[in-house]
Scaffold this active site. Structure first.
Site, PDB file in Angstrom:
ATOM      1  N   ARG A  23      86.976  25.514  -5.051  1.00 56.41           N
ATOM      2  CA  ARG A  23      86.549  26.254  -6.238  1.00 56.41           C
ATOM      3  C   ARG A  23      86.743  25.412  -7.488  1.00 56.41           C
ATOM      4  NH1 ARG A  23      89.947  31.467  -8.401  1.00 56.41           N
ATOM      5  NH2 ARG A  23      90.526  30.048 -10.079  1.00 56.41           N
ATOM      6  N   CYS A  35      86.907  26.401 -11.865  1.00 62.59           N
ATOM      7  CA  CYS A  35      86.857  27.474 -12.860  1.00 62.59           C
ATOM      8  C   CYS A  35      86.796  26.812 -14.223  1.00 62.59           C
ATOM      9  CB  CYS A  35      88.101  28.350 -12.730  1.00 62.59           C
ATOM     10  SG  CYS A  35      88.124  29.701 -13.915  1.00 62.59           S
TER      11      CYS A  35
END
Ligand SMILES: C=C(N)C(=O)O
Length: 126
Positions: A104, A106
């Site tokens: 991931r 962010c």
């Protein structure tokens, strides 16, 4: 050959894109924002509710492609305010097994479509 996925259980695209596109066993789910597909309204109560609607929309699109969050290998989170990081994580974490959570990133961005606070896209294997 590209395959397009569309479901009424997730919001219609807000621009010239599809909810998801698959090729060679990889599903690319477009960035989801917190529109409730049943009402067409934005979920704006708070960042946790907003994130939950985003995740529900992703779940519906994954399901349409025969996948679940277990199939997700990568997620991208875009926040209008990085101060929301902890609250978004709280909700996001409920959708994944910690041991198999996807890769991931962010990032905080200056603005998101329709002035939402969070947008999330995922890539899954199908
Ligand atoms: C919300 C989006 N995924 C977009 O505008 O591309």
């Amino acid at each position: 050959m590209k395959k397009i996925f569309q479901t009424v259980n997730a919001p219609a695209p807000v621009g010239p894109y599809n909810q998801a596109v698959a090729i060679n066993g990889i599903l690319y789910v477009s960035g989801q924002i917190a529109i409730d597909p049943k009402t067409g309204s934005f979920v704006t109560e708070d960042i946790q509710a907003e994130t939950n609607q985003v995740m529900k929309n992703i779940k519906a699109i994954l399901l349409e492609a025969g996948a679940t969050f277990e199939n997700v290998v990568k997620a991208s989170i875009f926040l209008a305010n990085m101060d929301d990081f902890a609250d978004v994580n709280k909700v996001y974490a409920t959708y994944f097994n910690e041991m198999t959570a996807p890769a991931r990133e962010c990032v905080e961005v200056s603005k998101l479509p329709k002035n939402v606070s969070v947008e999330i896209s995922v890539i899954a294997h199908i």
